[in-house]
Design an enzyme around this catalytic site. Structure first.
Site, PDB file in Angstrom:
ATOM      1  N   ARG A  99      10.954  65.341  78.538  1.00  0.00           N
ATOM      2  CA  ARG A  99      10.977  66.241  79.694  1.00  0.00           C
ATOM      3  C   ARG A  99      12.342  66.892  79.755  1.00  0.00           C
ATOM      4  O   ARG A  99      13.358  66.256  79.459  1.00  0.00           O
ATOM      5  CB  ARG A  99      10.753  65.498  81.017  1.00  0.00           C
ATOM      6  CG  ARG A  99       9.451  64.737  81.137  1.00  0.00           C
ATOM      7  CD  ARG A  99       9.298  64.173  82.549  1.00  0.00           C
ATOM      8  NE  ARG A  99       8.292  63.128  82.619  1.00  0.00           N
ATOM      9  CZ  ARG A  99       6.993  63.331  82.788  1.00  0.00           C
ATOM     10  NH1 ARG A  99       6.553  64.566  82.889  1.00  0.00           N
ATOM     11  NH2 ARG A  99       6.147  62.327  82.850  1.00  0.00           N
TER      12      ARG A  99
ATOM     13  N   HIS B  19       8.495  58.945  73.151  1.00  0.00           N
ATOM     14  CA  HIS B  19       9.126  58.710  74.448  1.00  0.00           C
ATOM     15  C   HIS B  19      10.585  58.287  74.293  1.00  0.00           C
ATOM     16  O   HIS B  19      11.322  58.211  75.281  1.00  0.00           O
ATOM     17  CB  HIS B  19       8.327  57.631  75.201  1.00  0.00           C
ATOM     18  CG  HIS B  19       8.664  57.505  76.651  1.00  0.00           C
ATOM     19  ND1 HIS B  19       9.327  56.409  77.166  1.00  0.00           N
ATOM     20  CD2 HIS B  19       8.444  58.326  77.692  1.00  0.00           C
ATOM     21  CE1 HIS B  19       9.487  56.560  78.471  1.00  0.00           C
ATOM     22  NE2 HIS B  19       8.964  57.713  78.819  1.00  0.00           N
TER      23      HIS B  19
ATOM     24  N   TYR C 104      18.122  60.281  89.389  1.00  0.00           N
ATOM     25  CA  TYR C 104      17.627  59.112  88.660  1.00  0.00           C
ATOM     26  C   TYR C 104      18.813  58.299  88.157  1.00  0.00           C
ATOM     27  O   TYR C 104      19.742  58.869  87.579  1.00  0.00           O
ATOM     28  CB  TYR C 104      16.785  59.521  87.451  1.00  0.00           C
ATOM     29  CG  TYR C 104      15.411  60.070  87.728  1.00  0.00           C
ATOM     30  CD1 TYR C 104      15.085  60.656  88.953  1.00  0.00           C
ATOM     31  CD2 TYR C 104      14.421  60.016  86.754  1.00  0.00           C
ATOM     32  CE1 TYR C 104      13.828  61.165  89.182  1.00  0.00           C
ATOM     33  CE2 TYR C 104      13.148  60.534  86.983  1.00  0.00           C
ATOM     34  CZ  TYR C 104      12.861  61.108  88.194  1.00  0.00           C
ATOM     35  OH  TYR C 104      11.608  61.613  88.427  1.00  0.00           O
TER      36      TYR C 104
END
EC number: 2.7.4.1
Length: 702
Positions: A368, A428, A461
């Site tokens: 992302r 990922h 985050y």
């Protein structure tokens, strides 16, 4: 078959709802500023949308397919669906209650949601001009005749339903529907009046001026409805053109079946039938459908109602090297904890690589990233400077698929070699590998992260960045990149990767702690992750607990392990931190025969949660941390403070319930602590923040 009875496990979907309940309760926590409480309410509502669109949708598909396989906690898909729907309904009713209270508190702070019938005629004149200029041109009124097809409403879309009567006889003639344009704000800000910030909901404006939409008719608004659709994407993994195939799948998703309907007021029954909904798929809400929209009320001109601004600084070691990332990393490994230290260091690392004439190649995985990302610009600049640039772009990052398709096409157009990884596995892992010519040799530099390459979310985050030029790790990184682009299984020396070696390595590490316990040595495990779901690993932790291993876990979201159960998990504690920042880092520490924290502990950071998908169906990285200063920073500071947090922490009971922790005699908020102490002294390995060290007081006094 599982080793332990199904009662030893907590249902994954219910555990997620418990997490969202913890988020929602932040909206009632008076220690949070008022507008931040509104934000938490909005976040909880947005989380529910994703839950319905993916998790509930999956259960519905299983039920429709006649699936009867039980979950690890012993429930069939039908039983899960019934239980989950009830719990989700309870949560949405709780959101309505909390919104009622927050709205009253906002009014006391002169932030008011007006009723149109109480507005001054000058305000109504302003609204009329706004409606005619900004709203009317994009509206499409529809006659909701039972014989007419229902207009398409996208997932998350809302529509106002009106009852239409003849002006003269007031006889009911039809029902009307107006789809709310997603491009327009749900809450329109009126001109301020005597220092009062005023809003009015778009649906009330449309209802007030509906005569212009249905001329000759008397219209009365009866209800608002909001749709959630099945947004799971099915991808043909053997498709010849993965990008085009996936692009078509994403387009199809927009028309996914409606699986959930929120109704404020009433709507005609034939509308529900046309949507293909069952009775239990419709939720009646007393106050407001689309609760996620309340984030639009968070105004910047009332800073006293927001968290005090925090501006992260560049890591001091990088500053001391004049901003030269390569020199900093070459001196020794660098650990950066975001958002307490600026994410700009990652961007700067790539920008420096792009501009450096000695850099010959850059490889990066992208799961992302943000719109108009400086990271993407750096990769393009590197290509234009003549460097070899490879980007492994994962198309299947849920809800970012369209953005990643656009990104892949843009990078390819500018000359970046774009690879989509292995079709059967999501990529990922978060990695960058830079190869630089230094004299007569090539030197590689790597970045490993626990979070995405997303400069925007990196501000909220909590994640860990690890920079290294350790020869073993950078060589392993090169092999892992080759695995994602060329499919050949890598022979890694220190790095672990899914789907190949993370699971067996974790099993080896846990078994080693069990052996230490049996031999009478200290045996401890500290874990930090977003989700703890994998049944095999949970059973292994149960085995370890029974062998005498002490296990402490900080699990932000889903936790299917049941801690503190006599004879099963007596030695396991599970905490969850929920607050200003979203906990996102994954850290795994094993005592290695010593009490934690210890210099001899085996320590890893990872992109992988302990979920079956992360272990078996994704490309993930788990990185050993061996540099003494980096090791101490992560273990003695980050992990110790996380485990000592009492002000933002919850503790799971043996019954699977979550209870707020008592502040205790040394209250500590991890988020506040790290904002005040973003990193330890970097010249030497840092001492642990021990219980009773007055760390909490230091935060409060700073």
């Amino acid at each position: 078959m599982h080793k332990y009875h199904h009662l030893a496990f907590i249902n994954r979907e219910l555990s997620w709802l418990d997490f969202n309940q913890r988020v929602l309760e932040e909206a009632e926590d008076l220690s949070n500023p008022l507008l931040e409480r509104v934000r938490f309410l909005s976040i909880s509502a947005g989380n529910m949308d994703e839950f319905y669109a993916v998790r509930v949708a999956g259960l519905i598909d299983q039920v429709h397919d006649g699936a009867t396989k039980k979950s690890v906690d012993g429930l069939t898909p039908t039983q899960q669906l019934e239980t989950v729907r009830y719990q989700a309904w309870c949560m949405q009713q709780e959101q309505q209650r909390i919104w009622h209270g927050l709205r009253a508190e906002l009014a006391k702070e002169n932030i008011v949601i007006e009723s149109i019938d109480k507005l001054h005629h000058l305000d109504k004149a302003w609204l009329k001009e706004y409606f005619e200029g900004q709203v009317y041109p994009v509206l499409t009124p529809v006659d909701l005749n039972p014989t007419h097809p229902l207009p398409f409403i996208p997932s998350g879309g809302q529509a106002l339903v009106l009852r239409l009567r003849e002006t003269d006889s007031h006889k009911h003639k039809a029902d009307g529907l107006v789809v709310m344009p997603p491009q327009l704000p749900r809450f329109i800000r009126l001109p301020d009046k005597q220092g009062v910030i005023r809003f009015i909901a778009l649906e009330y404006v449309i209802a007030h001026f509906s005569k212009s939409l249905f001329p000759g008719m008397h219209s009365v608004p009866t209800g608002m409805m909001r749709i959630v659709r099945n947004l799971d994407v099915e991808l043909e993994e053997d498709a010849e053109d993965l990008l085009n195939n996936f692009e078509n799948a994403v387009k199809e998703r927009r028309r996914g079946a409606c699986i959930h309907l929120e109704v404020e007021g009433t709507i005609p029954k034939h509308v529900i039938r046309k949507l293909g909904l069952e009775r239990d798929e419709v939720v009646l809400l007393p106050k407001m459908a689309g609760m996620g929209d309340v984030k639009q009320l968070i105004v910047s001109d009332r800073p006293e109602l927001l968290f005090p601004p925090f501006h992260a600084a560049m890591p001091q070691r990088v500053v001391d090297h004049g901003g030269d990332c390569f020199a900093t990393i070459k001196e020794k490994d660098l650990v950066v904890q975001h958002p307490y230290e600026s994410y700009d260091v990652v961007v700067h690392f790539l920008q420096q690589a792009a501009q450096d004439p000695d850099v010959i190649s850059i490889k990066q995985s992208i799961y992302r990233t943000s719109h108009d990302s400086p990271i993407v610009h750096a990769l393009i600049a590197a290509v234009e400077a003549g460097k070899s640039v490879t980007a492994v772009v994962e198309l299947r990052a849920r809800f970012d698929e369209e953005a990643n398709i656009r990104l892949a096409r843009a990078l390819e157009t500018r000359g970046v070699q774009v690879v989509y990884g292995l079709a059967a596995y999501k990529t990922h892992a978060k990695m960058i590998l830079v190869v630089r010519r230094e004299g007569e040799r090539l030197q590689s530099y790597a970045h490993f992260g626990t979070g995405n390459y997303h400069p925007s979310t990196a501000k909220i985050y909590t994640d860990i960045s690890f920079f290294t030029c350790n020869p073993v790790l950078v060589e392993d990184a090169a092999r892992l990149f080759n695995y994602t682009t060329g499919c050949a299984e890598p022979h890694l020396q220190a790095l672990c990767c899914s789907p190949l070696t993370i699971r067996p390595k974790l099993e080896e590490l846990v078994h080693a702690e069990m052996e230490h316990a049996r031999a009478g040595r200290p045996a401890q495990i500290w874990l930090k992750m977003n989700s703890l779901v994998d049944p095999q690993l949970i059973e292994l932790l149960y085995d370890a607990s029974q062998a005498g291993v002490s296990i402490k876990a900080v699990v932000r979201g889903i936790c299917c392990l049941r801690p503190g159960v006599k004879g099963l998990s007596d030695n396991i504690e599970v905490h969850s931190i929920v607050g200003r920042y979203l906990e996102h880092a994954r850290v795994f520490a094993f005592g290695n025969g010593q009490a934690l924290p210890s210099e001899s502990a085996k320590l890893y950071i990872s992109s992988a949660d302990w979920m079956k998908r992360n272990m078996d169906r994704r490309i993930e990285a788990m990185v050993p941390i061996t540099d003494p200063a980096a090791h101490a920073h992560i273990l003695n500071q980050i992990m110790v403070v996380n485990l000592r947090d009492t002000l933002r922490s919850w503790k799971m009971t043996p019954e699977g319930k979550w209870e707020r922790m008592a502040p205790g005699s040394e209250p500590l908020c991890a988020h506040d602590y790290f904002m005040a102490h973003p990193s330890p002294a970097y010249g030497a390995a840092s001492a642990p923040v021990a219980p009773g060290s007055r760390a909490g007081a230091a935060v409060q006094e700073s």
